[in-house]
Design a protein around this motif. Structure first.
Motif, mmCIF file in Angstrom:
data_model
loop_
_atom_site.group_PDB
_atom_site.id
_atom_site.type_symbol
_atom_site.label_atom_id
_atom_site.label_comp_id
_atom_site.label_asym_id
_atom_site.label_seq_id
_atom_site.Cartn_x
_atom_site.Cartn_y
_atom_site.Cartn_z
ATOM 1 N N ARG A 55 0.965 -0.950 0.150
ATOM 2 C CA ARG A 55 -0.059 0.016 0.001
ATOM 3 C C ARG A 55 0.897 1.351 0.160
ATOM 4 N N VAL A 56 0.439 2.513 -0.603
ATOM 5 C CA VAL A 56 1.183 3.584 -0.665
ATOM 6 C C VAL A 56 0.165 4.615 -0.066
ATOM 7 N N GLY A 57 0.844 5.218 0.822
ATOM 8 C CA GLY A 57 0.147 6.215 1.525
ATOM 9 C C GLY A 57 -0.047 7.753 0.851
ATOM 10 N N GLN A 58 -0.681 8.457 1.401
ATOM 11 C CA GLN A 58 -0.702 9.960 0.743
ATOM 12 C C GLN A 58 0.526 10.437 0.881
ATOM 13 N N ASP A 59 1.440 10.048 1.577
ATOM 14 C CA ASP A 59 2.896 10.738 1.769
ATOM 15 C C ASP A 59 3.636 10.216 0.635
ATOM 16 N N GLY A 60 3.326 9.063 0.090
ATOM 17 C CA GLY A 60 4.392 8.369 -1.024
ATOM 18 C C GLY A 60 4.998 7.254 -0.531
ATOM 19 N N ARG A 61 4.975 7.193 0.834
ATOM 20 C CA ARG A 61 5.591 5.967 1.615
ATOM 21 C C ARG A 61 4.954 4.679 1.466
ATOM 22 N N ARG A 62 5.644 3.562 1.092
ATOM 23 C CA ARG A 62 4.947 2.432 1.060
ATOM 24 C C ARG A 62 5.012 1.521 2.341
#
Length: 116
Positions: A55-62
């Motif tokens: 999953r990739v969060g809104q901050d771009g971190r997976r």
């Protein structure tokens, strides 16, 4: 027209396969699809415990976790892509699939074609 048949097992048997059908059922269905000349592709997926979810969060971190962690009791076990004249024929083939038995289901979706 191409359709994807997504095979969802309602439960997994002691052998790790879909409950309610055996290897012979799958081999017979696979043979029928091939002999009908409608098979585009198809694969059985490895055991559920080999799944990894990204999953990739809104901050771009997976975030990577073991397992599918689906909010469902159904387990995606594999797929077929078939090339048939229309949805009615695709539904007929889905109804013949061993994965549609014993609480399982086969989701039928048209394959999008983007020109070219």
């Amino acid at each position: 027209m191409k359709y994807m048949l997504l095979i969802n097992a309602g439960a997994v048997g002691e052998d790790g396969g879909a409950a309610g059908c055996d290897v012979g059922d799958w081999m017979a269905y696979d043979k029928q699809v091939r002999e009908a000349g409608i098979l585009v592709s198809g694969e059985s997926l490895a055991d559920l415990v080999t799944a990894t979810t990204v999953r990739v969060g809104q901050d771009g971190r997976r975030t990577v976790t073991d397992g599918p962690f689906a909010e469902t009791r159904e387990i995606l076990g594999g797929f077929y892509v078939i090339d048939v004249p229309d949805l009615d024929v695709a539904l007929d083939w889905a109804a013949r699939c061993p994965g549609a038995r014993a609480g399982g289901s086969v989701v039928v979706r048209p394959v999008a074609e983007f020109g070219g």
